[in-house]
Design an enzyme around this catalytic site. Structure first.
Site, short mmCIF file in Angstrom:
data_model
loop_
_atom_site.label_atom_id
_atom_site.label_comp_id
_atom_site.label_asym_id
_atom_site.label_seq_id
_atom_site.Cartn_x
_atom_site.Cartn_y
_atom_site.Cartn_z
N CYS A 270 -2.86 -4.42 2.33
CA CYS A 270 -2.75 -5.87 2.56
C CYS A 270 -3.62 -6.29 3.73
O CYS A 270 -4.32 -7.31 3.68
CB CYS A 270 -1.30 -6.26 2.83
SG CYS A 270 -0.16 -5.88 1.49
N CYS B 285 1.79 -3.26 5.29
CA CYS B 285 1.00 -2.70 4.18
C CYS B 285 -0.47 -2.58 4.58
O CYS B 285 -1.13 -3.57 4.88
CB CYS B 285 1.18 -3.61 2.97
SG CYS B 285 -0.06 -3.41 1.69
#
Length: 121
Positions: free
Chosen positions: A43, A40
């Site tokens: 992230c 991600c």
């Protein structure tokens, strides 16, 4: 638990996660869980900011949970997007923030624990 103060604690098993939650509950501390995955982009973008918040606000427990490792935990908190930050105190979910929203995350930290402890810069 003192050794973990000021650090992000990665939980790789359900037992690790449960143990950290139990310690935080016992201590009456705010827990902030970063639900993330390794692939991600958001992230990865927020990770260093989250680590800085952990250093700046040692009164809270900062956990990191990879949703692919701990699907059971992610399902329990109904996580469907990454990153998602869940704020918990005394077993109660106070707030959930979806996305790498550093200002929103910081505002929530301040709302639940106040200003950081006086520490060297």
């Amino acid at each position: 638990m003192a050794a973990a103060e000021g650090a992000v604690i990665a939980c790789h098993t359900k037992d690790e996660f449960d143990a950290q939650m139990a310690k935080a509950y016992e201590a009456g501390k705010l827990v902030i869980i970063d639900f993330m995955t390794s692939w991600c982009h958001g992230c990865q973008e927020i990770a260093p900011v989250y680590a800085e918040y952990a250093k700046k606000y040692p009164a809270a427990v900062f956990l990191k949970v990879n949703t692919e490792e701990l699907e059971e935990v992610a399902d329990f908190y109904k996580i469907d997007g990454m990153p998602t930050f869940v704020f918990i105190k005394n077993g109660e979910t106070l707030e959930t923030i979806e996305g790498p929203e550093k200002d929103e995350i910081l505002d929530a930290i301040k709302k639940y624990i106040g200003t950081p402890a006086l520490a060297s810069a």
